[in-house]
Design an enzyme around this catalytic site. Structure first.
Site, PDB file in Angstrom:
ATOM      1  N   THR A 193      41.315  18.537  27.387  1.00  0.00           N
ATOM      2  CA  THR A 193      42.272  18.576  28.487  1.00  0.00           C
ATOM      3  C   THR A 193      42.068  17.335  29.359  1.00  0.00           C
ATOM      4  OG1 THR A 193      40.782  19.966  29.773  1.00  0.00           O
ATOM      5  CG2 THR A 193      42.467  21.100  28.454  1.00  0.00           C
ATOM      6  N   THR A 208      41.600  16.135  32.742  1.00  0.00           N
ATOM      7  CA  THR A 208      40.478  15.848  33.647  1.00  0.00           C
ATOM      8  C   THR A 208      39.146  15.988  32.925  1.00  0.00           C
ATOM      9  OG1 THR A 208      41.763  16.557  35.562  1.00  0.00           O
ATOM     10  CG2 THR A 208      39.376  16.490  35.832  1.00  0.00           C
ATOM     11  N   CYS A 209      39.056  16.967  32.056  1.00  0.00           N
ATOM     12  CA  CYS A 209      37.812  17.201  31.320  1.00  0.00           C
ATOM     13  C   CYS A 209      37.469  16.011  30.424  1.00  0.00           C
ATOM     14  CB  CYS A 209      37.933  18.468  30.484  1.00  0.00           C
ATOM     15  SG  CYS A 209      38.433  19.921  31.436  1.00  0.00           S
ATOM     16  N   SER A 210      38.473  15.443  29.776  1.00  0.00           N
ATOM     17  CA  SER A 210      38.263  14.340  28.833  1.00  0.00           C
ATOM     18  C   SER A 210      38.236  12.968  29.486  1.00  0.00           C
ATOM     19  CB  SER A 210      39.367  14.344  27.769  1.00  0.00           C
ATOM     20  OG  SER A 210      39.253  15.472  26.942  1.00  0.00           O
TER      21      SER A 210
END
Length: 158
Positions: A45, A47-49
């Protein structure tokens, strides 16, 4: 109830892939160790990546210099976590852990309903620091935010 500073990490199992799918329990991950566990709502996703995992990859050496293990967790399957780790060039030693059914996340009291986004139950974005299985710091993000669970913020607190 949400886990708090001073609480012991609940007993649960997670999965990871090394030679094959392995099940690992929380006592193995936390007992007798200094550990930072950070969780993301979903592998791959935005922000996560783009921000969360890359910060821990970039600063991984600084955590290790302090004798701290780093664990990344998401309510995804272990195959997704392995592929995400490979795509993000996660260094050896930074564990990519799957909480496929969200059981551990629920035991922490950190689940969220992401059904509106087609993602079902997921983990809130958080980072915690534990020594010998006892929570010493916990930083839980407000919905849609990314500040207090970053690698940089965690390092500033250790």
């Amino acid at each position: 109830m949400t886990i708090q500073v001073g609480d012991r990490m609940p007993e649960a199992t997670l999965q990871r892939i090394r030679e094959g799918v392995e099940t690992v329990d929380t006592p193995t991950l936390f007992d007798g160790k200094k550990v930072v566990l950070f969780a993301v709502p979903g592998a791959f996703t935005p922000t996560c990546s783009e921000r969360h995992l890359p910060g821990f990859v970039e600063h991984f050496g600084q955590f290790r210099e302090k004798g701290i293990e780093v664990l990344c967790m998401s309510v995804n399957d272990p195959f997704v976590m392995k592929a995400w780790g490979e795509s993000q060039h996660v260094p050896d030693g930074l564990m990519m852990l799957a909480d496929g059914n969200g059981d551990f996340t629920r035991s922490l009291g950190l689940e969220m309903d992401a059904s509106a986004y087609g993602m079902g139950t997921r983990s809130k974005r958080f980072a915690l620091y534990a020594e010998d299985g006892v929570v010493k710091k916990i930083n839980i993000e407000a919905p849609g935010e990314f500040r207090v669970s970053s690698a940089e913020h965690m390092l500033s607190q250790l």
